[in-house]
Design a protein around this motif. Structure first.
Motif, PDB file in Angstrom:
ATOM      1  N   ALA A   1       3.456  -6.195 -19.456  1.00  0.00           N
ATOM      2  CA  ALA A   1       4.432  -5.355 -18.769  1.00  0.00           C
ATOM      3  C   ALA A   1       5.838  -5.809 -19.130  1.00  0.00           C
ATOM      4  O   ALA A   1       6.029  -6.845 -19.771  1.00  0.00           O
ATOM      5  CB  ALA A   1       4.236  -5.437 -17.251  1.00  0.00           C
ATOM      6  N   GLY A   2       6.825  -5.020 -18.704  1.00  0.00           N
ATOM      7  CA  GLY A   2       8.217  -5.403 -18.839  1.00  0.00           C
ATOM      8  C   GLY A   2       8.658  -5.605 -20.274  1.00  0.00           C
ATOM      9  O   GLY A   2       8.181  -4.946 -21.197  1.00  0.00           O
TER      10      GLY A   2
ATOM     11  N   VAL B   1      13.646  -3.108 -17.164  1.00  0.00           N
ATOM     12  CA  VAL B   1      12.612  -2.571 -16.273  1.00  0.00           C
ATOM     13  C   VAL B   1      11.319  -3.374 -16.394  1.00  0.00           C
ATOM     14  O   VAL B   1      10.796  -3.579 -17.497  1.00  0.00           O
ATOM     15  CB  VAL B   1      12.340  -1.087 -16.588  1.00  0.00           C
ATOM     16  CG1 VAL B   1      11.159  -0.572 -15.752  1.00  0.00           C
ATOM     17  CG2 VAL B   1      13.582  -0.249 -16.313  1.00  0.00           C
ATOM     18  N   SER B   2      10.806  -3.844 -15.259  1.00  0.00           N
ATOM     19  CA  SER B   2       9.542  -4.566 -15.211  1.00  0.00           C
ATOM     20  C   SER B   2       9.043  -4.527 -13.769  1.00  0.00           C
ATOM     21  O   SER B   2       9.698  -3.981 -12.885  1.00  0.00           O
ATOM     22  CB  SER B   2       9.722  -6.025 -15.666  1.00  0.00           C
ATOM     23  OG  SER B   2      10.348  -6.785 -14.656  1.00  0.00           O
ATOM     24  N   ASN B   3       7.880  -5.161 -13.546  1.00  0.00           N
ATOM     25  CA  ASN B   3       7.354  -5.263 -12.177  1.00  0.00           C
ATOM     26  C   ASN B   3       7.536  -6.661 -11.606  1.00  0.00           C
ATOM     27  O   ASN B   3       6.873  -7.038 -10.641  1.00  0.00           O
ATOM     28  CB  ASN B   3       5.878  -4.864 -12.141  1.00  0.00           C
ATOM     29  CG  ASN B   3       5.016  -5.791 -13.001  1.00  0.00           C
ATOM     30  OD1 ASN B   3       5.508  -6.762 -13.577  1.00  0.00           O
ATOM     31  ND2 ASN B   3       3.726  -5.484 -13.089  1.00  0.00           N
TER      32      ASN B   3
ATOM     33  N   GLU C   1       8.523  -6.757  -7.812  1.00  0.00           N
ATOM     34  CA  GLU C   1       7.454  -6.374  -6.892  1.00  0.00           C
ATOM     35  C   GLU C   1       6.421  -7.486  -6.739  1.00  0.00           C
ATOM     36  O   GLU C   1       5.885  -7.705  -5.651  1.00  0.00           O
ATOM     37  CB  GLU C   1       6.763  -5.098  -7.382  1.00  0.00           C
ATOM     38  CG  GLU C   1       7.608  -3.841  -7.291  1.00  0.00           C
ATOM     39  CD  GLU C   1       8.419  -3.573  -8.550  1.00  0.00           C
ATOM     40  OE1 GLU C   1       8.830  -2.427  -8.764  1.00  0.00           O
ATOM     41  OE2 GLU C   1       8.655  -4.528  -9.320  1.00  0.00           O
ATOM     42  N   SER C   2       6.136  -8.180  -7.841  1.00  0.00           N
ATOM     43  CA  SER C   2       5.094  -9.203  -7.811  1.00  0.00           C
ATOM     44  C   SER C   2       5.637 -10.589  -7.469  1.00  0.00           C
ATOM     45  O   SER C   2       4.879 -11.558  -7.452  1.00  0.00           O
ATOM     46  CB  SER C   2       4.384  -9.264  -9.168  1.00  0.00           C
ATOM     47  OG  SER C   2       5.292  -9.594 -10.198  1.00  0.00           O
TER      48      SER C   2
ATOM     49  N   ARG D   1      14.820  -9.285  -2.333  1.00  0.00           N
ATOM     50  CA  ARG D   1      13.901  -8.478  -3.145  1.00  0.00           C
ATOM     51  C   ARG D   1      14.394  -7.032  -3.217  1.00  0.00           C
ATOM     52  O   ARG D   1      14.424  -6.426  -4.294  1.00  0.00           O
ATOM     53  CB  ARG D   1      12.492  -8.521  -2.556  1.00  0.00           C
ATOM     54  CG  ARG D   1      11.440  -7.854  -3.459  1.00  0.00           C
ATOM     55  CD  ARG D   1      10.133  -7.606  -2.716  1.00  0.00           C
ATOM     56  NE  ARG D   1       9.590  -8.788  -2.093  1.00  0.00           N
ATOM     57  CZ  ARG D   1       8.776  -9.658  -2.714  1.00  0.00           C
ATOM     58  NH1 ARG D   1       8.425  -9.440  -3.961  1.00  0.00           N
ATOM     59  NH2 ARG D   1       8.312 -10.716  -2.061  1.00  0.00           N
TER      60      ARG D   1
ATOM     61  N   LEU E   1      15.462  -4.821  -6.473  1.00  0.00           N
ATOM     62  CA  LEU E   1      14.817  -3.548  -6.780  1.00  0.00           C
ATOM     63  C   LEU E   1      15.858  -2.443  -6.958  1.00  0.00           C
ATOM     64  O   LEU E   1      15.666  -1.522  -7.761  1.00  0.00           O
ATOM     65  CB  LEU E   1      13.812  -3.187  -5.690  1.00  0.00           C
ATOM     66  CG  LEU E   1      12.533  -4.031  -5.675  1.00  0.00           C
ATOM     67  CD1 LEU E   1      11.710  -3.737  -4.432  1.00  0.00           C
ATOM     68  CD2 LEU E   1      11.707  -3.770  -6.934  1.00  0.00           C
TER      69      LEU E   1
ATOM     70  N   LYS F   1      16.995  -2.819 -10.406  1.00  0.00           N
ATOM     71  CA  LYS F   1      15.980  -2.316 -11.337  1.00  0.00           C
ATOM     72  C   LYS F   1      16.145  -0.829 -11.598  1.00  0.00           C
ATOM     73  O   LYS F   1      15.853  -0.353 -12.705  1.00  0.00           O
ATOM     74  CB  LYS F   1      14.581  -2.594 -10.773  1.00  0.00           C
ATOM     75  CG  LYS F   1      13.447  -2.015 -11.605  1.00  0.00           C
ATOM     76  CD  LYS F   1      12.092  -2.266 -10.968  1.00  0.00           C
ATOM     77  CE  LYS F   1      10.984  -1.564 -11.728  1.00  0.00           C
ATOM     78  NZ  LYS F   1       9.648  -1.797 -11.138  1.00  0.00           N
TER      79      LYS F   1
END
Length: 287
Positions: A19-20, A197-199, A202-203, A219, A223, A226
């Protein structure tokens, strides 16, 4: 030389490829004609990306590996060397985030950041670099720091610390390769992405006690950033092009990241104490 001339046809090993920016770098490497070894702890993510790259005419192999495990990374390096040949590009990219006050951060979360973000880079270097040094084939090592590697940010201390560490490690490694007489064919470069852009947010880890509101507020703020972040493939293209130019610091958003580097140099030169800023420190829409 162009990125295609330098990297086309070689083997790229990318950790955190699921990802990302890791996935973006994998896609761009494939577009340049590289055989891409997709490494991640998320088997489904790298399998899906493998299928995507193959469907587009590329050559991709997925490998599940936890970069925290030194023996697993050694085995990965041996398998790649024996089965595929010399690695032209090693990208130590796997990384995780953490939010919350440092004194509220669970010990396991701290260890996770250190093990993935710092030890994972070290394990990759220790496993792959000896093969690269022993070959006379030109090779590149990219270690992923961050704009956070030249900044200080409250409520993200473990992540920021880890990215400072990766940047210093990479700068030292660059000198060590020179000192060992291998700078003619092994090139070490530091990648400092801005917001891509990545997750990762969130993680990211949080806190299970103490000021949970502060952790989750940070957080939420990240976001929001992001939402205006750079596309991973566009970021990857910039990184490859800068690498081909022979730069050491590879910046996804040159003006934006450079401004943070300049500010860091100014603070160190003036020996100012860190100051808490009430405004948004980083604006990823700036490029």
């Amino acid at each position: 030389m162009t990125a295609a001339e330098l990297f086309g046809g070689g083997i790229a090993v990318i950790t955190g490829a699921g990802a990302g920016i890791g996935a973006g770098l994998a896609r761009q490497a494939s577009r340049l004609g590289m055989t891409v070894v997709l490494v991640d702890i998320d088997a489904g993510a790298v399998a899906a990306l493998r299928d995507e790259l193959r469907a587009a005419g590329g050559t991709a192999i997925d490998k599940v590996c936890d970069v925290r495990d030194a023996e697993a990374v050694q085995a990965l390096a041996a398998a790649v060397h024996d089965d595929l040949g010399p690695v032209r590009l090693l990208v130590n990219n796997a990384g995780v985030e953490q939010f919350g006050y440092l004194w509220d951060t669970p010990v396991d979360n701290w260890r996770r950041v250190v093990d993935v973000n710092i030890n994972g880079v070290y394990h990759g270097i220790r496993a792959f670099l000896p093969h690269m040094l022993a070959s006379d084939t030109p090779a590149w090592v990219w270690n992923l720091s961050s704009i956070g590697g030249v900044a200080v940010v409250p409520l993200q201390a473990p992540y920021i610390m880890s990215k400072h560490a990766v940047l210093a490690l990479t700068e030292c490694l660059h000198l060590e390769v020179q000192a060992a007489g291998h700078a003619d064919h092994v090139h070490v470069q530091a990648v400092l992405p801005g917001a891509v852009v990545s997750n990762i947010f969130e993680s990211a880890g949080g806190v299970d006690g103490g000021d949970t509101d502060a952790a989750e507020s940070q957080r939420a703020a990240m976001l929001d950033i992001k939402a205006a972040a750079m596309d991973p493939l566009a970021a990857a293209k910039v990184v490859f092009d800068q690498a081909a130019e022979g730069r050491f610091y590879l910046l996804t958003q040159p003006d934006y990241v450079s401004s943070a580097m300049i500010e860091r140099a100014r603070v160190l030169t003036s020996q100012e104490a860190p100051r808490l800023r009430t405004e948004r420190r980083f604006d990823p829409s700036r490029s």
